[in-house]
Design a protein around this motif. Sequence first.
Motif, short mmCIF file in Angstrom:
data_model
loop_
_atom_site.label_atom_id
_atom_site.label_comp_id
_atom_site.label_asym_id
_atom_site.label_seq_id
_atom_site.Cartn_x
_atom_site.Cartn_y
_atom_site.Cartn_z
N LEU A 34 -4.98 2.63 5.59
CA LEU A 34 -4.24 3.78 6.07
C LEU A 34 -3.82 3.55 7.52
CD1 LEU A 34 -6.28 6.73 4.53
CD2 LEU A 34 -4.09 5.82 3.77
N CYS A 35 -2.97 2.59 7.73
CA CYS A 35 -2.43 2.34 9.05
C CYS A 35 -0.97 1.95 8.89
CB CYS A 35 -3.21 1.25 9.79
SG CYS A 35 -2.85 -0.42 9.22
N SER A 36 -0.23 2.04 9.98
CA SER A 36 1.20 1.77 9.91
C SER A 36 1.58 0.42 10.49
CB SER A 36 1.96 2.87 10.65
OG SER A 36 1.49 2.95 11.99
N LEU A 37 0.69 -0.16 11.30
CA LEU A 37 0.95 -1.47 11.92
C LEU A 37 -0.35 -2.26 11.91
CD1 LEU A 37 2.94 -2.28 15.14
CD2 LEU A 37 0.59 -3.12 14.89
N ARG A 38 -0.31 -3.47 11.39
CA ARG A 38 -1.51 -4.30 11.37
C ARG A 38 -1.22 -5.67 11.96
NH1 ARG A 38 -1.80 -4.44 4.74
NH2 ARG A 38 -0.14 -5.97 4.36
N TRP A 39 -2.27 -6.23 12.53
CA TRP A 39 -2.20 -7.55 13.16
C TRP A 39 -3.06 -8.50 12.35
CZ3 TRP A 39 -0.20 -11.03 16.30
CH2 TRP A 39 -0.99 -12.08 16.76
N ASP A 40 -2.49 -9.61 11.95
CA ASP A 40 -3.20 -10.62 11.19
C ASP A 40 -3.65 -11.72 12.15
OD1 ASP A 40 -4.17 -12.60 9.56
OD2 ASP A 40 -2.49 -12.56 8.15
N PRO A 41 -4.96 -11.78 12.48
CA PRO A 41 -5.42 -12.78 13.45
C PRO A 41 -5.33 -14.21 12.93
CG PRO A 41 -7.28 -11.63 12.48
CD PRO A 41 -6.05 -10.93 11.99
N VAL A 42 -5.26 -14.38 11.61
CA VAL A 42 -5.17 -15.73 11.05
C VAL A 42 -3.75 -16.28 11.23
CG1 VAL A 42 -5.38 -17.13 8.97
CG2 VAL A 42 -7.00 -15.26 9.39
N SER A 43 -2.77 -15.51 10.77
CA SER A 43 -1.37 -15.97 10.91
C SER A 43 -0.77 -15.58 12.24
CB SER A 43 -0.52 -15.38 9.78
OG SER A 43 -0.47 -13.97 9.89
N LYS A 44 -1.52 -14.77 12.98
CA LYS A 44 -1.07 -14.28 14.29
C LYS A 44 0.30 -13.61 14.18
CE LYS A 44 -3.72 -17.74 16.86
NZ LYS A 44 -4.82 -16.81 17.08
N VAL A 75 2.53 -9.73 13.12
CA VAL A 75 2.55 -8.27 13.03
C VAL A 75 3.23 -7.87 11.73
CG1 VAL A 75 3.51 -6.17 14.04
CG2 VAL A 75 2.53 -7.92 15.51
N GLU A 76 2.63 -6.92 11.02
CA GLU A 76 3.24 -6.36 9.83
C GLU A 76 3.30 -4.84 9.98
OE1 GLU A 76 2.15 -9.41 6.23
OE2 GLU A 76 0.69 -7.86 6.72
N VAL A 77 4.43 -4.26 9.56
CA VAL A 77 4.60 -2.82 9.60
C VAL A 77 5.06 -2.34 8.23
CG1 VAL A 77 5.17 -2.77 12.06
CG2 VAL A 77 7.01 -3.00 10.37
N ILE A 78 4.79 -1.08 7.93
CA ILE A 78 5.33 -0.47 6.72
C ILE A 78 6.80 -0.18 6.95
CG2 ILE A 78 5.27 1.57 5.24
CD1 ILE A 78 2.28 1.74 5.73
N ASP A 79 7.65 -0.60 6.04
CA ASP A 79 9.07 -0.26 6.10
C ASP A 79 9.23 1.18 5.64
OD1 ASP A 79 11.79 0.07 5.95
OD2 ASP A 79 12.18 -1.81 4.90
N GLN A 80 9.30 2.11 6.60
CA GLN A 80 9.28 3.53 6.27
C GLN A 80 10.61 4.01 5.69
OE1 GLN A 80 7.33 6.08 9.16
NE2 GLN A 80 6.14 4.35 9.95
N THR A 81 11.66 3.20 5.78
CA THR A 81 12.93 3.59 5.16
C THR A 81 12.85 3.53 3.64
OG1 THR A 81 13.84 1.34 5.21
CG2 THR A 81 14.19 2.71 7.16
#
Length: 359
Positions: free
Chosen positions: A7-17, A19-25
């Motif tokens: 349940l978050c809108s932005l996450r950081w992947d420390p492995v691939s370094k 940023v991923e966001v939910i495409d809210q459109t």
Amino acid sequence: MSSTDELCSLRWDPVSKGVEVIDQTLLPHALRWCRLESLPAFCHAISTMQVRGAPLIGITAAFGLANALAEDASNENLARASAALMATRPTAVNLRWALDQITCAVKSLEPSQRPLVALHRALSLREEDIVNCERIGANGLQLLSALNKDQLNIMTHCNAGWLATVQWGTALAPIYKAHASGIPVHVWVSETRPRNQGTNLTAWELHRAGVPCTIVTDNSCGQLMRQRKVDCVIVGSDRTAANGDVCNKVGTYLKALAARASDIPFYVALPESTIDWSCPSGEQIPIEERDESEVLSIGGLDAAGDYGEVKLAASHSTAFNPAFDVTPADLVAALITEHGNFDASVKGLQQLGAIASDT
């Protein structure tokens, strides 16, 4: 409300370094994560409202500037990337605030040191946002509990939940807290034309959390208040002036007027980062004007389940599409912040500032 990245809108992947966001459109019809890997991608995500909501815009911009510095940490690129991100959305002050946070953290460093420091600051801003929003929820719960209702009927406008922050949200955080504490809550979700953030985002969030809610047309909200079917209104803020005037999604002002006429408390939930201390009143807040196509057409699924855009107006029609309006401070019952609940006034904000400076 979960504390996990589910349940978050932005996450950081420390492995691939990355940023991923939910495409809210794409919501509520599809939940899709979008990877942001370049400065143009970050700018596009903000300007097209793949990410939206003042706190999330700021956090996304912070990671965007960190990403740009990882490619080129020169002073020239720091200024260039910051300007590009700053130009994406003019109203939400968190954007400028977050870019200033990154710039201040790196400007005195050697270029080789900047990328890692910028990333660490962006990650800390993300964590601080989660903590601050949970505190907003706890402080707002105090106000909701004081209403002493067997069932709370709360009205919202636009989306100020975890989709607009990282987790919890601002206006929805007290609702999530009330629901978790066992208080029966029902939410009137105004559709929020023309982009329908209430219908598409807020209702989607509340359904996932198991909070009872009903979508209503924007024009029905005053009547619901007049009929005493609303106990309070809670909205978020994209920029709050130093005198307590609040700039939020267009349509907020009308709800505040209806609430005052019906003697219903109108609360605004926001983190301190949304306060523009340099802005004396709402008159000085720039109001973003978006493309008229958002008013003249609408998107959705047809009977076959296929997505499409439908024209609403006659050919050659024109439209005016301000994205925000300003609600005067005297219509606001309280500002709900991570530092406590305060009067929407110069004095109230001075009290908030004094407490914030001591923490």
